[in-house]
Design a protein around this motif. Structure first.
Motif, short mmCIF file in Angstrom:
data_model
loop_
_atom_site.label_atom_id
_atom_site.label_comp_id
_atom_site.label_asym_id
_atom_site.label_seq_id
_atom_site.Cartn_x
_atom_site.Cartn_y
_atom_site.Cartn_z
N VAL A 169 0.84 -1.20 0.00
CA VAL A 169 0.00 0.00 0.00
C VAL A 169 0.88 1.25 0.00
N LEU B 63 2.35 1.62 -3.50
CA LEU B 63 1.31 2.03 -4.45
C LEU B 63 0.84 3.46 -4.20
N GLY B 64 0.63 3.79 -2.95
CA GLY B 64 0.06 5.09 -2.62
C GLY B 64 1.05 6.23 -2.58
N ALA B 65 2.29 5.93 -2.22
CA ALA B 65 3.28 7.00 -2.06
C ALA B 65 4.56 6.72 -2.82
N SER C 277 8.96 5.54 -9.67
CA SER C 277 7.54 5.35 -9.35
C SER C 277 6.98 4.13 -10.07
N ALA D 23 5.26 1.14 -8.08
CA ALA D 23 3.88 0.73 -8.38
C ALA D 23 3.81 -0.76 -8.69
#
Length: 133
Positions: free
Chosen positions: A34, A37-39, A51, A55
């Motif tokens: 998470v 994925l989120g940060a 990134s 991801a």
């Protein structure tokens, strides 16, 4: 007792310790997934992780976490499933250590990769311990 029943019993292991370790692995994997994925976009600078890589790894970890939760919620776990979990965890460790030589990570990124690789290696060792009990 038939031979088939004995074989089926030997193919599984009923261990509270093992299921707890698998669940803890699931929680840790899911949390990291998470985060990535989120940060992941925010980790590029401080860690040197792109990134795209964040991801992809995050998506894998979220799915991996779900699989571990499904396996870890059973009172008896198939020995082959535990061996596969250990093999995947060890492959993750090898890939992580290999990334140290391929990626242009910052010093913080190197530390991050090493710490998570050690944690995954520890999960693999604890899962093998649970399998042997």
């Amino acid at each position: 007792m038939s031979t088939e029943t004995i074989s089926a019993a030997a193919a599984t292991v009923q261990s509270r310790f093992l299921t707890r370790v698998i669940r803890l692995d699931a929680v840790a994997s899911g949390a990291l997934g998470v985060l990535l994925l989120g940060a992941g976009w925010a980790l590029d600078g401080p860690l040197g992780l792109s990134s795209t890589l964040s991801a992809g790894a995050g998506a894998f970890l979220v799915l991996w976490s779900a699989a571990l939760l499904m396996i870890g919620r059973r009172p008896a776990v198939r020995r082959t499933a535990v061996r596969e979990i250990v093999a995947i965890n060890l492959a993750w460790v090898v890939a992580s250590l290999g990334a140290l030589f391929v990626l242009e990570l910052t010093a913080l990124g190197v530390g991050f990769v090493i710490v998570q690789a050690v944690a995954v290696g520890l999960f693999a060792e604890l899962q093998l311990t649970g399998l042997r009990r």
